[in-house]
Design a protein around this motif. Sequence first.
Motif, PDB file in Angstrom:
ATOM      1  N   PHE A 153     -28.988  77.521  68.997  1.00  0.00           N
ATOM      2  CA  PHE A 153     -29.223  76.360  69.852  1.00  0.00           C
ATOM      3  C   PHE A 153     -30.596  76.467  70.510  1.00  0.00           C
ATOM      4  O   PHE A 153     -31.045  77.555  70.875  1.00  0.00           O
ATOM      5  CB  PHE A 153     -28.127  76.264  70.917  1.00  0.00           C
ATOM      6  CG  PHE A 153     -26.754  76.269  70.329  1.00  0.00           C
ATOM      7  CD1 PHE A 153     -26.185  75.100  69.875  1.00  0.00           C
ATOM      8  CD2 PHE A 153     -26.056  77.460  70.164  1.00  0.00           C
ATOM      9  CE1 PHE A 153     -24.930  75.103  69.276  1.00  0.00           C
ATOM     10  CE2 PHE A 153     -24.805  77.477  69.566  1.00  0.00           C
ATOM     11  CZ  PHE A 153     -24.232  76.288  69.130  1.00  0.00           C
ATOM     12  N   GLY A 154     -31.253  75.315  70.660  1.00  0.00           N
ATOM     13  CA  GLY A 154     -32.568  75.282  71.281  1.00  0.00           C
ATOM     14  C   GLY A 154     -32.486  75.006  72.767  1.00  0.00           C
ATOM     15  O   GLY A 154     -31.407  74.964  73.364  1.00  0.00           O
ATOM     16  N   GLN A 155     -33.639  74.800  73.364  1.00  0.00           N
ATOM     17  CA  GLN A 155     -33.726  74.507  74.792  1.00  0.00           C
ATOM     18  C   GLN A 155     -33.252  73.088  75.085  1.00  0.00           C
ATOM     19  O   GLN A 155     -33.307  72.202  74.214  1.00  0.00           O
ATOM     20  CB  GLN A 155     -35.177  74.642  75.252  1.00  0.00           C
ATOM     21  CG  GLN A 155     -35.707  76.047  75.140  1.00  0.00           C
ATOM     22  CD  GLN A 155     -35.382  76.898  76.344  1.00  0.00           C
ATOM     23  OE1 GLN A 155     -36.187  77.677  76.779  1.00  0.00           O
ATOM     24  NE2 GLN A 155     -34.225  76.769  76.906  1.00  0.00           N
ATOM     25  N   GLU A 156     -32.817  72.872  76.291  1.00  0.00           N
ATOM     26  CA  GLU A 156     -32.489  71.524  76.740  1.00  0.00           C
ATOM     27  C   GLU A 156     -33.760  70.676  76.668  1.00  0.00           C
ATOM     28  O   GLU A 156     -34.805  71.050  77.180  1.00  0.00           O
ATOM     29  CB  GLU A 156     -31.976  71.569  78.180  1.00  0.00           C
ATOM     30  CG  GLU A 156     -31.495  70.232  78.715  1.00  0.00           C
ATOM     31  CD  GLU A 156     -30.197  69.791  78.066  1.00  0.00           C
ATOM     32  OE1 GLU A 156     -29.965  68.568  78.006  1.00  0.00           O
ATOM     33  OE2 GLU A 156     -29.420  70.664  77.627  1.00  0.00           O
ATOM     34  N   GLY A 157     -33.676  69.545  75.980  1.00  0.00           N
ATOM     35  CA  GLY A 157     -34.844  68.672  75.867  1.00  0.00           C
ATOM     36  C   GLY A 157     -35.529  68.811  74.521  1.00  0.00           C
ATOM     37  O   GLY A 157     -35.273  68.030  73.599  1.00  0.00           O
ATOM     38  N   PRO A 158     -36.385  69.831  74.345  1.00  0.00           N
ATOM     39  CA  PRO A 158     -37.106  69.952  73.067  1.00  0.00           C
ATOM     40  C   PRO A 158     -36.239  70.376  71.906  1.00  0.00           C
ATOM     41  O   PRO A 158     -36.576  70.129  70.748  1.00  0.00           O
ATOM     42  CB  PRO A 158     -38.186  70.996  73.373  1.00  0.00           C
ATOM     43  CG  PRO A 158     -37.642  71.790  74.521  1.00  0.00           C
ATOM     44  CD  PRO A 158     -36.877  70.792  75.337  1.00  0.00           C
ATOM     45  N   GLY A 159     -35.128  71.042  72.162  1.00  0.00           N
ATOM     46  CA  GLY A 159     -34.238  71.472  71.095  1.00  0.00           C
ATOM     47  C   GLY A 159     -34.785  72.661  70.317  1.00  0.00           C
ATOM     48  O   GLY A 159     -35.581  73.450  70.830  1.00  0.00           O
ATOM     49  N   ILE A 160     -34.364  72.778  69.075  1.00  0.00           N
ATOM     50  CA  ILE A 160     -34.780  73.888  68.217  1.00  0.00           C
ATOM     51  C   ILE A 160     -36.291  73.830  67.974  1.00  0.00           C
ATOM     52  O   ILE A 160     -36.833  72.767  67.674  1.00  0.00           O
ATOM     53  CB  ILE A 160     -34.039  73.811  66.858  1.00  0.00           C
ATOM     54  CG1 ILE A 160     -32.532  74.048  67.050  1.00  0.00           C
ATOM     55  CG2 ILE A 160     -34.613  74.803  65.860  1.00  0.00           C
ATOM     56  CD1 ILE A 160     -32.144  75.455  67.369  1.00  0.00           C
ATOM     57  N   THR A 161     -36.964  74.969  68.088  1.00  0.00           N
ATOM     58  CA  THR A 161     -38.396  75.004  67.791  1.00  0.00           C
ATOM     59  C   THR A 161     -38.615  74.964  66.280  1.00  0.00           C
ATOM     60  O   THR A 161     -37.714  75.283  65.498  1.00  0.00           O
ATOM     61  CB  THR A 161     -39.050  76.282  68.350  1.00  0.00           C
ATOM     62  OG1 THR A 161     -38.459  77.425  67.713  1.00  0.00           O
ATOM     63  CG2 THR A 161     -38.876  76.383  69.864  1.00  0.00           C
ATOM     64  N   GLU A 162     -39.818  74.588  65.877  1.00  0.00           N
ATOM     65  CA  GLU A 162     -40.124  74.526  64.452  1.00  0.00           C
ATOM     66  C   GLU A 162     -40.008  75.900  63.780  1.00  0.00           C
ATOM     67  O   GLU A 162     -39.461  75.997  62.674  1.00  0.00           O
ATOM     68  CB  GLU A 162     -41.516  73.935  64.239  1.00  0.00           C
ATOM     69  CG  GLU A 162     -41.888  73.736  62.774  1.00  0.00           C
ATOM     70  CD  GLU A 162     -40.912  72.826  62.024  1.00  0.00           C
ATOM     71  OE1 GLU A 162     -40.798  72.994  60.790  1.00  0.00           O
ATOM     72  OE2 GLU A 162     -40.275  71.959  62.657  1.00  0.00           O
ATOM     73  N   PRO A 163     -40.487  76.984  64.420  1.00  0.00           N
ATOM     74  CA  PRO A 163     -40.300  78.298  63.785  1.00  0.00           C
ATOM     75  C   PRO A 163     -38.832  78.646  63.563  1.00  0.00           C
ATOM     76  O   PRO A 163     -38.477  79.226  62.524  1.00  0.00           O
ATOM     77  CB  PRO A 163     -40.966  79.259  64.773  1.00  0.00           C
ATOM     78  CG  PRO A 163     -41.990  78.437  65.463  1.00  0.00           C
ATOM     79  CD  PRO A 163     -41.368  77.079  65.602  1.00  0.00           C
ATOM     80  N   MET A 164     -37.965  78.287  64.514  1.00  0.00           N
ATOM     81  CA  MET A 164     -36.547  78.569  64.346  1.00  0.00           C
ATOM     82  C   MET A 164     -35.956  77.718  63.232  1.00  0.00           C
ATOM     83  O   MET A 164     -35.126  78.192  62.438  1.00  0.00           O
ATOM     84  CB  MET A 164     -35.788  78.342  65.644  1.00  0.00           C
ATOM     85  CG  MET A 164     -34.301  78.688  65.567  1.00  0.00           C
ATOM     86  SD  MET A 164     -33.984  80.443  65.228  1.00  0.00           S
ATOM     87  CE  MET A 164     -34.134  81.117  66.907  1.00  0.00           C
ATOM     88  N   ARG A 165     -36.384  76.475  63.152  1.00  0.00           N
ATOM     89  CA  ARG A 165     -35.864  75.626  62.074  1.00  0.00           C
ATOM     90  C   ARG A 165     -36.278  76.172  60.716  1.00  0.00           C
ATOM     91  O   ARG A 165     -35.480  76.188  59.769  1.00  0.00           O
ATOM     92  CB  ARG A 165     -36.366  74.192  62.243  1.00  0.00           C
ATOM     93  CG  ARG A 165     -35.727  73.241  61.227  1.00  0.00           C
ATOM     94  CD  ARG A 165     -36.199  71.825  61.366  1.00  0.00           C
ATOM     95  NE  ARG A 165     -35.432  70.941  60.495  1.00  0.00           N
ATOM     96  CZ  ARG A 165     -35.703  69.658  60.282  1.00  0.00           C
ATOM     97  NH1 ARG A 165     -36.716  69.095  60.909  1.00  0.00           N
ATOM     98  NH2 ARG A 165     -34.958  68.929  59.484  1.00  0.00           N
ATOM     99  N   GLN A 166     -37.504  76.643  60.621  1.00  0.00           N
ATOM    100  CA  GLN A 166     -37.980  77.203  59.356  1.00  0.00           C
ATOM    101  C   GLN A 166     -37.220  78.479  58.996  1.00  0.00           C
ATOM    102  O   GLN A 166     -37.004  78.769  57.813  1.00  0.00           O
ATOM    103  CB  GLN A 166     -39.478  77.489  59.443  1.00  0.00           C
ATOM    104  CG  GLN A 166     -40.352  76.251  59.531  1.00  0.00           C
ATOM    105  CD  GLN A 166     -40.245  75.366  58.306  1.00  0.00           C
ATOM    106  OE1 GLN A 166     -40.129  75.853  57.182  1.00  0.00           O
ATOM    107  NE2 GLN A 166     -40.254  74.054  58.514  1.00  0.00           N
ATOM    108  N   ALA A 167     -36.810  79.226  60.013  1.00  0.00           N
ATOM    109  CA  ALA A 167     -36.081  80.474  59.774  1.00  0.00           C
ATOM    110  C   ALA A 167     -34.611  80.233  59.454  1.00  0.00           C
ATOM    111  O   ALA A 167     -33.930  81.128  58.949  1.00  0.00           O
ATOM    112  CB  ALA A 167     -36.194  81.387  60.992  1.00  0.00           C
ATOM    113  N   SER A 168     -34.119  79.037  59.750  1.00  0.00           N
ATOM    114  CA  SER A 168     -32.692  78.736  59.580  1.00  0.00           C
ATOM    115  C   SER A 168     -32.354  78.424  58.121  1.00  0.00           C
ATOM    116  O   SER A 168     -33.170  77.869  57.382  1.00  0.00           O
ATOM    117  CB  SER A 168     -32.297  77.547  60.465  1.00  0.00           C
ATOM    118  OG  SER A 168     -32.511  77.854  61.826  1.00  0.00           O
TER     119      SER A 168
END
Length: 205
Positions: A153-168
């Motif tokens: 889960f990402g931060q409230e507001g911005p959500g998942i960061t792009e690096p985390m999405r790429q790692a997922s």
Amino acid sequence: MSEAEEVGVGPWEGPWPDDPRYDPDLLREGDRRNVVDRYRYWRVEAIVADLDTRRHRFHVAIENWQHDFNIGSIVRTANAFAAAEVHIVGKRRWNRRGAMVTDRYQHIRHHEDVEAFAAWAHGAGLPILAIDNLPGSTPLETASLPEACVLVFGQEGPGITEPMRQASDRTLSIAQFGSTRSINAGAAAAIAMHAWVRQHAEITA
């Protein structure tokens, strides 16, 4: 609050048990903690040891770049659903108030950045499932979740960061039907964990 409305139980009545799991201070003074009845008067270490025998195989990870106040509530929910571990990615310090002391019973691991977290998860053979309403995501409601995995889960507001999405390995979204773009991160985490529970947990009456 009156005595009748107090949470928990008062001092132990009758001969004290000789079971080493019991805490003498709690037996003497009463146990007002927010724990289920089976753990009344137990030492914290004994509760953790018992939970370790029946934790589930899903992990929870939270990105922590802005000291998000939702992290505490996510830890509390992870404890309620017996998650294997909670992973804090980013800043080491996080707001524990929402955890309501449940962090004492929940294994928590810190990772300095997304790269370190992804290396750990993939090294452990755990697919990373990002939970965010992003283009191209798969609806959580129709997805088959792996029994062993990490829900991120990402931060409230911005959500998942792009690096985390790429790692997922996959990105899953929660169906919404109103006008708001996103729901609270703590609520999203609870929904996702419950989705795993519905697919894999042994439900007893």
